[in-house]
Design an enzyme around this catalytic site. Structure first.
Site, mmCIF file in Angstrom:
data_model
loop_
_atom_site.group_PDB
_atom_site.id
_atom_site.type_symbol
_atom_site.label_atom_id
_atom_site.label_comp_id
_atom_site.label_asym_id
_atom_site.label_seq_id
_atom_site.Cartn_x
_atom_site.Cartn_y
_atom_site.Cartn_z
ATOM 1 C CB CYS A 147 35.147 130.982 1.338
ATOM 2 S SG CYS A 147 35.012 132.766 1.096
ATOM 3 C CB CYS A 150 36.544 132.635 -1.747
ATOM 4 S SG CYS A 150 36.656 133.134 -0.036
ATOM 5 C CG ASP A 151 36.176 129.082 -3.571
ATOM 6 O OD1 ASP A 151 37.063 129.814 -4.046
ATOM 7 O OD2 ASP A 151 36.370 128.330 -2.604
#
Ligand code: NAP
Length: 328
Positions: A147, A150-151
């Protein structure tokens, strides 16, 4: 006959806990079947349990650890009377009412048991597909991710080369997103043509920071305990040529699989297995009284905040439906 639960929520990610908070506050006395923890897919807390830092969930200026966030959401749901069952749902029968829900805890050895419910909220999430390499698992949270949103902004990916694997919309979107932070993004795809929509593919391919590596499969993630990912080994499927690419991140973007197999034949799923919602912005499924929220019903956004929003909607939809049915 056993007690009939007013509302059972299956799943304990952001959608499940948010549904529980709203359902509990609406006096639906929800029971959350949270997972038995026997495997990654059955982990209470869901996908965020494997995310070190969540930086894009509103309200947390400095970010929050995924596990801490899920524990906090659970506490908030319990504060309003939510009950939690550490168990995993194996099958349901929603063809007649009350609905039947069979669940098991393989960790404690508890045998399969049956629950009855007037309404059911399915918040079982999805799992990101990985290549299935042993080295991929080894470096998860140490440079391997599924992701980018997300990261991608984490310090470890800033101004360094990273690799994205895949050729669909997710892969080109993740690659484009990562160019904000990374020095260069290698897009490793097993064919010479992207599956992604033309406009998104063109945008990615015209970005000078994205370098496609065509006809190539990723054979191994390279790294060590101190540094995490330091590179990947790729093989050209036409020539057999093997090359190492130095990079500090490897993002798998080869699709997701919704956790919905237990609903087959019971609730309408779309061709990719996601729960088909009756109405674009509501949470009604093909079965009255069964509602869905989060990634099990959303192949597009897949964010903690959108899942939480859908969980909220599912609880409100359930509350109104129960009232209309005269179930108090
Ligand atoms: P997808 O369209 O199924 O694409 C998966 C990609 O991964 C394909 O290019 C596939 O290669 C590759 N792949 C699959 N298994 C692989 C393996 N084992 N090794 C190497 N490569 C592998 O999945 P997605 O990109 O996640 O998209 C899912 C859905 O969400 C699509 O409908 C998409 O349009 C939608 N979506 C939309 C947006 C947007 O509109 N902003 C963003 C993201 C996703 P092949 O091409 O060779 O099969």
């Amino acid at each position: 006959m056993s007690n009939i639960e007013k509302t059972v929520i299956i799943g304990s990610g952001p959608a499940g806990w948010t549904a529980a908070i709203y359902a509990a506050r609406a006096n639906l006395q929800p029971l959350v079947i949270a997972g038995d923890g026997v495997s990654r897919e059955r982990m209470p807390g869901g996908q965020l349990m494997f995310t070190t830092e969540v930086e894009n969930y509103p309200g947390f200026v400095d970010g929050i650890d995924g596990q801490k966030m899920m524990a906090t959401l659970q506490k908030q749901a319990e504060r309003f009377g939510t009950r939690v069952l550490a168990s995993f749902v194996t099958r349901v029968d929603v063809k007649t009412r009350p609905f039947k829900i069979w669940h098991i805890n393989d960790l404690s050895g508890q045998p399969e048991a049956l629950l009855l419910a007037h309404s059911l909220l399915v918040c079982t999430g999805a799992k990101a597909n990985y290549l299935g390499l042993e080295s991929e698992r080894r470096f998860e949270n140490q440079g391997v991710s599924a992701c980018a949103v997300c990261d991608g902004a984490l310090p470890r990916f800033r101004d360094v080369p990273v690799v994205v694997v895949g050729g669909g919309d997710s892969a080109v979107e993740e690659a484009s997103y990562l160019t904000k932070f990374a020095k260069i993004v290698y897009l490793v795809h097993r064919r010479a043509e992207l599956r992604a929509s033309k406009i998104m593919a063109q945008r990615a391919l015209s970005n000078l920071k994205i370098k496609p590596i065509w006809n190539s499969i990723l054979e191994e993630v390279l790294g060590n305990d101190a540094d995490g990912v330091t590179g990947v080994r790729v093989k050209n499927v036409n020539t057999g040529y093997v090359d190492n690419i130095a990079c500090r991140g490897m993002f798998a973007a080869i699709g997701h699989t919704p956790n919905t197999s237990f609903l087959e034949g019971q609730v309408e799923l779309n061709e990719k297995g996601y729960i088909a919602l009756r109405d674009g912005f509501r949470t009604f499924t093909s079965v009255p009284g069964v509602f869905a929220g989060g990634d099990c019903a959303d192949s597009v956004y897949r964010q903690a905040i959108t899942a939480a929003g859908m969980g909220c909607k599912a609880a409100i939809d359930a509350e109104r439906w129960l009232a209309e049915e005269g179930i108090h």
